[in-house]
Motif scaffolding. Structure first.
Motif, PDB file in Angstrom:
ATOM      1  N   LEU A 191      -7.214 -58.585 -27.155  1.00 22.46           N
ATOM      2  CA  LEU A 191      -6.618 -59.330 -26.048  1.00 22.46           C
ATOM      3  C   LEU A 191      -6.008 -58.397 -25.010  1.00 22.46           C
ATOM      4  O   LEU A 191      -6.119 -58.637 -23.805  1.00 22.46           O
ATOM      5  CB  LEU A 191      -5.558 -60.299 -26.577  1.00 22.46           C
ATOM      6  CG  LEU A 191      -6.085 -61.507 -27.324  1.00 22.46           C
ATOM      7  CD1 LEU A 191      -4.937 -62.271 -27.990  1.00 22.46           C
ATOM      8  CD2 LEU A 191      -6.841 -62.418 -26.384  1.00 22.46           C
ATOM      9  N   TYR A 192      -5.381 -57.331 -25.484  1.00 29.93           N
ATOM     10  CA  TYR A 192      -4.784 -56.367 -24.554  1.00 29.93           C
ATOM     11  C   TYR A 192      -5.866 -55.709 -23.700  1.00 29.93           C
ATOM     12  O   TYR A 192      -5.711 -55.596 -22.479  1.00 29.93           O
ATOM     13  CB  TYR A 192      -3.996 -55.308 -25.312  1.00 29.93           C
ATOM     14  CG  TYR A 192      -3.476 -54.217 -24.411  1.00 29.93           C
ATOM     15  CD1 TYR A 192      -2.426 -54.462 -23.532  1.00 29.93           C
ATOM     16  CD2 TYR A 192      -4.044 -52.954 -24.415  1.00 29.93           C
ATOM     17  CE1 TYR A 192      -1.958 -53.468 -22.688  1.00 29.93           C
ATOM     18  CE2 TYR A 192      -3.589 -51.957 -23.578  1.00 29.93           C
ATOM     19  CZ  TYR A 192      -2.547 -52.221 -22.713  1.00 29.93           C
ATOM     20  OH  TYR A 192      -2.094 -51.240 -21.878  1.00 29.93           O
ATOM     21  N   LYS A 251      -5.942 -56.017 -19.676  1.00 29.94           N
ATOM     22  CA  LYS A 251      -5.423 -54.780 -19.089  1.00 29.94           C
ATOM     23  C   LYS A 251      -5.720 -54.667 -17.600  1.00 29.94           C
ATOM     24  O   LYS A 251      -4.819 -54.297 -16.831  1.00 29.94           O
ATOM     25  CB  LYS A 251      -5.966 -53.565 -19.838  1.00 29.94           C
ATOM     26  CG  LYS A 251      -5.312 -52.272 -19.417  1.00 29.94           C
ATOM     27  CD  LYS A 251      -5.784 -51.149 -20.302  1.00 29.94           C
ATOM     28  CE  LYS A 251      -5.103 -49.848 -20.091  1.00 29.94           C
ATOM     29  NZ  LYS A 251      -4.812 -49.408 -18.796  1.00 29.94           N
ATOM     30  N   PRO A 252      -6.913 -54.990 -17.093  1.00 27.65           N
ATOM     31  CA  PRO A 252      -7.128 -54.906 -15.644  1.00 27.65           C
ATOM     32  C   PRO A 252      -6.196 -55.829 -14.849  1.00 27.65           C
ATOM     33  O   PRO A 252      -5.703 -55.456 -13.791  1.00 27.65           O
ATOM     34  CB  PRO A 252      -8.588 -55.340 -15.471  1.00 27.65           C
ATOM     35  CG  PRO A 252      -9.223 -55.088 -16.785  1.00 27.65           C
ATOM     36  CD  PRO A 252      -8.152 -55.296 -17.804  1.00 27.65           C
ATOM     37  N   ILE A 271      -3.191 -56.809 -15.800  1.00 32.01           N
ATOM     38  CA  ILE A 271      -1.852 -56.227 -15.889  1.00 32.01           C
ATOM     39  C   ILE A 271      -1.720 -55.072 -14.907  1.00 32.01           C
ATOM     40  O   ILE A 271      -0.684 -54.910 -14.257  1.00 32.01           O
ATOM     41  CB  ILE A 271      -1.559 -55.778 -17.344  1.00 32.01           C
ATOM     42  CG1 ILE A 271      -1.467 -57.007 -18.257  1.00 32.01           C
ATOM     43  CG2 ILE A 271      -0.271 -54.979 -17.411  1.00 32.01           C
ATOM     44  CD1 ILE A 271      -1.414 -56.677 -19.725  1.00 32.01           C
ATOM     45  N   ASP A 272      -2.763 -54.259 -14.761  1.00 38.15           N
ATOM     46  CA  ASP A 272      -2.731 -53.146 -13.818  1.00 38.15           C
ATOM     47  C   ASP A 272      -2.680 -53.642 -12.372  1.00 38.15           C
ATOM     48  O   ASP A 272      -2.052 -53.015 -11.515  1.00 38.15           O
ATOM     49  CB  ASP A 272      -3.943 -52.236 -14.017  1.00 38.15           C
ATOM     50  CG  ASP A 272      -3.854 -51.447 -15.315  1.00 38.15           C
ATOM     51  OD1 ASP A 272      -2.741 -51.313 -15.863  1.00 38.15           O
ATOM     52  OD2 ASP A 272      -4.920 -50.970 -15.780  1.00 38.15           O
ATOM     53  N   LYS A 273      -3.324 -54.758 -12.064  1.00 40.71           N
ATOM     54  CA  LYS A 273      -3.317 -55.309 -10.704  1.00 40.71           C
ATOM     55  C   LYS A 273      -1.947 -55.847 -10.310  1.00 40.71           C
ATOM     56  O   LYS A 273      -1.575 -55.832  -9.134  1.00 40.71           O
ATOM     57  CB  LYS A 273      -4.352 -56.419 -10.561  1.00 40.71           C
ATOM     58  CG  LYS A 273      -5.765 -55.927 -10.495  1.00 40.71           C
ATOM     59  CD  LYS A 273      -6.725 -57.091 -10.329  1.00 40.71           C
ATOM     60  CE  LYS A 273      -8.152 -56.612 -10.368  1.00 40.71           C
ATOM     61  NZ  LYS A 273      -9.117 -57.727 -10.276  1.00 40.71           N
ATOM     62  N   ILE A 274      -1.208 -56.359 -11.272  1.00 37.90           N
ATOM     63  CA  ILE A 274       0.110 -56.923 -10.971  1.00 37.90           C
ATOM     64  C   ILE A 274       1.068 -55.838 -10.496  1.00 37.90           C
ATOM     65  O   ILE A 274       1.897 -56.076  -9.630  1.00 37.90           O
ATOM     66  CB  ILE A 274       0.676 -57.662 -12.209  1.00 37.90           C
ATOM     67  CG1 ILE A 274      -0.172 -58.877 -12.511  1.00 37.90           C
ATOM     68  CG2 ILE A 274       2.114 -58.063 -11.989  1.00 37.90           C
ATOM     69  CD1 ILE A 274       0.220 -59.586 -13.783  1.00 37.90           C
ATOM     70  N   ASN A 275       0.973 -54.638 -11.052  1.00 40.62           N
ATOM     71  CA  ASN A 275       1.811 -53.498 -10.674  1.00 40.62           C
ATOM     72  C   ASN A 275       3.298 -53.837 -10.833  1.00 40.62           C
ATOM     73  O   ASN A 275       4.009 -54.097  -9.864  1.00 40.62           O
ATOM     74  CB  ASN A 275       1.500 -53.033  -9.255  1.00 40.62           C
ATOM     75  CG  ASN A 275       2.142 -51.684  -8.973  1.00 40.62           C
ATOM     76  OD1 ASN A 275       2.618 -51.024  -9.876  1.00 40.62           O
ATOM     77  ND2 ASN A 275       2.130 -51.298  -7.711  1.00 40.62           N
ATOM     78  N   LEU A 276       3.756 -53.820 -12.045  1.00 43.08           N
ATOM     79  CA  LEU A 276       5.142 -54.146 -12.344  1.00 43.08           C
ATOM     80  C   LEU A 276       6.078 -52.951 -12.243  1.00 43.08           C
ATOM     81  O   LEU A 276       7.259 -53.076 -12.552  1.00 43.08           O
ATOM     82  CB  LEU A 276       5.232 -54.730 -13.765  1.00 43.08           C
ATOM     83  CG  LEU A 276       4.510 -56.050 -13.993  1.00 43.08           C
ATOM     84  CD1 LEU A 276       4.571 -56.433 -15.453  1.00 43.08           C
ATOM     85  CD2 LEU A 276       5.113 -57.133 -13.134  1.00 43.08           C
TER      86      LEU A 276
END
Length: 73
Positions: free
Chosen positions: A49-50, A54-55, A57-62
């Protein structure tokens, strides 16, 4: 009788000692039964799931949000 070691050898039916010092209970030891095959299957599912998300999560840029909470001021 040794009066200094009396508390260690007390009879469970000794009402006075139970009143004064409380009852000694033996700690219950439970064996942890771990199903390692189920554990590894769960880890594999989580890692899948990770890698799938992952793409996103990277786009959100936290990073700025995390930096705001970690800033020492």
């Amino acid at each position: 009788m040794d009066i200094f070691n009396r508390n260690r050898e007390r009879n469970p039916d000794d009402h006075f000692s139970n009143l004064m010092f409380g009852r000694k209970t033996e700690p219950e030891q439970e064996e942890a039964k771990v199903d390692y095959i189920q554990l590894m299957a769960s880890v594999e599912t989580l890692m899948g799931l990770y890698s799938q998300y992952k793409p996103t999560i990277d786009k959100i840029n936290l990073d700025p949000l995390i930096a705001k909470f970690l800033k020492k001021e």
